[in-house]
Design an enzyme around this catalytic site. Structure first.
Site, PDB file in Angstrom:
ATOM      1  N   ASP A  67       0.816  -1.216   0.000  1.00 32.30           N
ATOM      2  CA  ASP A  67       0.000   0.000   0.000  1.00 32.30           C
ATOM      3  C   ASP A  67       0.851   1.268   0.000  1.00 32.30           C
ATOM      4  O   ASP A  67       2.060   1.216   0.241  1.00 32.30           O
ATOM      5  CB  ASP A  67      -0.946  -0.006   1.213  1.00 32.30           C
ATOM      6  CG  ASP A  67      -0.257  -0.452   2.501  1.00 32.30           C
ATOM      7  OD1 ASP A  67       0.985  -0.413   2.559  1.00 32.30           O
ATOM      8  OD2 ASP A  67      -0.956  -0.840   3.445  1.00 32.30           O
ATOM      9  N   ASP A 136      -7.501  -2.699  14.258  1.00 31.86           N
ATOM     10  CA  ASP A 136      -8.885  -3.035  13.937  1.00 31.86           C
ATOM     11  C   ASP A 136      -8.972  -4.276  13.038  1.00 31.86           C
ATOM     12  O   ASP A 136     -10.006  -4.554  12.452  1.00 31.86           O
ATOM     13  CB  ASP A 136      -9.571  -1.843  13.252  1.00 31.86           C
ATOM     14  CG  ASP A 136      -8.800  -1.363  12.012  1.00 31.86           C
ATOM     15  OD1 ASP A 136      -7.817  -2.028  11.620  1.00 31.86           O
ATOM     16  OD2 ASP A 136      -9.192  -0.326  11.435  1.00 31.86           O
ATOM     17  N   HIS A 138      -7.124  -4.818  10.290  1.00 38.07           N
ATOM     18  CA  HIS A 138      -6.878  -4.602   8.858  1.00 38.07           C
ATOM     19  C   HIS A 138      -5.554  -5.216   8.408  1.00 38.07           C
ATOM     20  O   HIS A 138      -4.625  -5.373   9.192  1.00 38.07           O
ATOM     21  CB  HIS A 138      -6.989  -3.119   8.476  1.00 38.07           C
ATOM     22  CG  HIS A 138      -5.875  -2.218   8.904  1.00 38.07           C
ATOM     23  ND1 HIS A 138      -6.070  -1.093   9.666  1.00 38.07           N
ATOM     24  CD2 HIS A 138      -4.543  -2.230   8.637  1.00 38.07           C
ATOM     25  CE1 HIS A 138      -4.923  -0.461   9.855  1.00 38.07           C
ATOM     26  NE2 HIS A 138      -3.973  -1.132   9.247  1.00 38.07           N
ATOM     27  N   GLU A 143      -9.519  -1.691   5.532  1.00 39.67           N
ATOM     28  CA  GLU A 143     -10.169  -1.392   6.799  1.00 39.67           C
ATOM     29  C   GLU A 143     -11.429  -2.257   6.975  1.00 39.67           C
ATOM     30  O   GLU A 143     -11.924  -2.839   6.005  1.00 39.67           O
ATOM     31  CB  GLU A 143     -10.565   0.090   6.813  1.00 39.67           C
ATOM     32  CG  GLU A 143      -9.391   1.062   6.760  1.00 39.67           C
ATOM     33  CD  GLU A 143      -8.679   1.227   8.103  1.00 39.67           C
ATOM     34  OE1 GLU A 143      -8.604   0.252   8.877  1.00 39.67           O
ATOM     35  OE2 GLU A 143      -8.191   2.340   8.370  1.00 39.67           O
TER      36      GLU A 143
HETATM   37  C1  GLP Z   1      -0.527   0.297   8.543  1.00 38.97           C
HETATM   38  C2  GLP Z   1      -0.051  -0.539   7.375  1.00 38.97           C
HETATM   39  C3  GLP Z   1      -0.228  -2.002   7.657  1.00 38.97           C
HETATM   40  C4  GLP Z   1       0.389  -2.326   9.009  1.00 38.97           C
HETATM   41  C5  GLP Z   1      -0.317  -1.558  10.093  1.00 38.97           C
HETATM   42  C6  GLP Z   1       0.218  -1.834  11.480  1.00 38.97           C
HETATM   43  O1  GLP Z   1      -1.889   0.425   8.568  1.00 38.97           O
HETATM   44  N1  GLP Z   1      -0.705  -0.223   6.161  1.00 38.97           N
HETATM   45  O2  GLP Z   1       0.384  -2.755   6.619  1.00 38.97           O
HETATM   46  O3  GLP Z   1       0.285  -3.704   9.250  1.00 38.97           O
HETATM   47  O4  GLP Z   1      -0.120  -0.179   9.799  1.00 38.97           O
HETATM   48  O5  GLP Z   1       1.282  -0.980  11.763  1.00 38.97           O
HETATM   49  P1  GLP Z   1       2.350  -1.221  12.895  1.00 38.97           P
HETATM   50  O6  GLP Z   1       3.186  -2.351  12.435  1.00 38.97           O
HETATM   51  O7  GLP Z   1       3.125   0.054  12.940  1.00 38.97           O
HETATM   52  O8  GLP Z   1       1.600  -1.523  14.134  1.00 38.97           O
END
Ligand code: GLP
Length: 264
Positions: A67, A136, A138, A143
């Site tokens: 993404d 959440d 995702h 989402e």
């Molecule tokens: C973002 C990214 C996800 C990631 C998530 C969790 O939303 N698009 O790919 O898994 O954050 O982030 P973190 O690893 O910083 O908790």
């Protein structure tokens, strides 16, 4: 789905890193699916370390990111493109031609999403997809409420996700609300998936996607339908799992030939 509960983040990242290293060792032209966020940072450091220590040929790998933010230039420190340059491409000396990420800084989002899917079709399927997990539930930026059949497209972030990810944007920039993300179905087409989740903040989402019903309200729950998923957790992230004793027992009794990919 195999649930692997490590003592801590470092141990979990090491097992996952060895798995990735062994994949590239046995298949030098592997296509890897990359995640961003704080979760895979130590994983990437370890993979890079193993590649160097063992002189693993990584000159033919190709990577696809999940993404990217919309309206953020690739050289902005908050962009995922910048994150990848800093934490993956530069340390490994990979060329830009080996790296694919949606371009969120385009005037034609629809065309960009189609072009990204076309590239995945050309070079894919992804051999090994790395995933983190949103609070959440995702994956990528899919989402809650995302179609489980979705493909790469524009998404709007929830307030919680904007809040969780805003620290990489300076106070002058307002954090982006829109992203381009691989769809849930796009992610499901990977041959094999490794999901990592650490810390108490992720415990509820971990429980929901592993042991709850498959629902678009917890997009990661679709992974229950994927034939080859390994979930790497630390003790805190696993703390709400009903079957945690069973997962630990299964892992403790894993045959040596299966353990080898995580420990050698
Ligand atoms: C973002 C990214 C996800 C990631 C998530 C969790 O939303 N698009 O790919 O898994 O954050 O982030 P973190 O690893 O910083 O908790």
């Amino acid at each position: 789905m195999e649930v692997i509960i490590a003592e801590n983040q470092d141990q979990a990242s090491e097992w996952a890193a060895r798995k990735i290293k062994n994949k590239v060792k046995s298949q030098p032209n592997s296509v890897l699916g990359m995640a961003t966020g704080s979760t895979p940072l130590s994983l990437y450091k370890k993979v890079i370390g193993f590649f160097k220590q063992e002189s693993i040929d990584h000159s033919q790998i190709r990577t696809f990111n999940l993404d990217e933010y919309v309206g953020v230039r690739p050289d902005h420190p908050g962009s995922y493109s910048y994150y990848m340059q800093k934490n993956w491409l530069q340390p490994l000396g990979l060329s830009d031609s080996q790296f694919h990420i949606p371009n969120g800084n385009t005037g034609d989002i629809l065309q960009e999403c189609e072009a990204f899917e076309a590239l995945l079709k050309k070079w894919g399927p992804i051999d090994l997809q790395i995933l983190g997990l949103g609070r959440d539930g995702h994956i990528g930026f899919n989402e809650p409420g995302s179609s489980l059949g979705s493909r790469t497209r524009l998404k709007s972030l929830t307030e919680q996700t904007i809040e969780d990810n805003k620290s990489v944007f300076s106070k002058v920039d307002s954090p982006p609300r829109h992203v381009i993300t691989m769809g849930v179905q796009t992610i499901m087409e990977a041959q094999e998936i490794l999901l990592l989740a650490f810390g108490k903040m992720k415990a509820q989402a971990v429980k929901d996607f592993i042991e709850g019903p498959i629902t678009s309200m917890v997009p990661a729950s679709i992974l229950q339908m994927h034939p080859k998923v390994q979930v790497f957790l630390d003790a805190e992230a696993s703390s709400l799992l009903q079957n945690q004793d069973y997962y630990r027992e299964v892992f403790a009794n894993k045959p040596d030939w299966q353990m080898a990919e995580l420990t050698l």
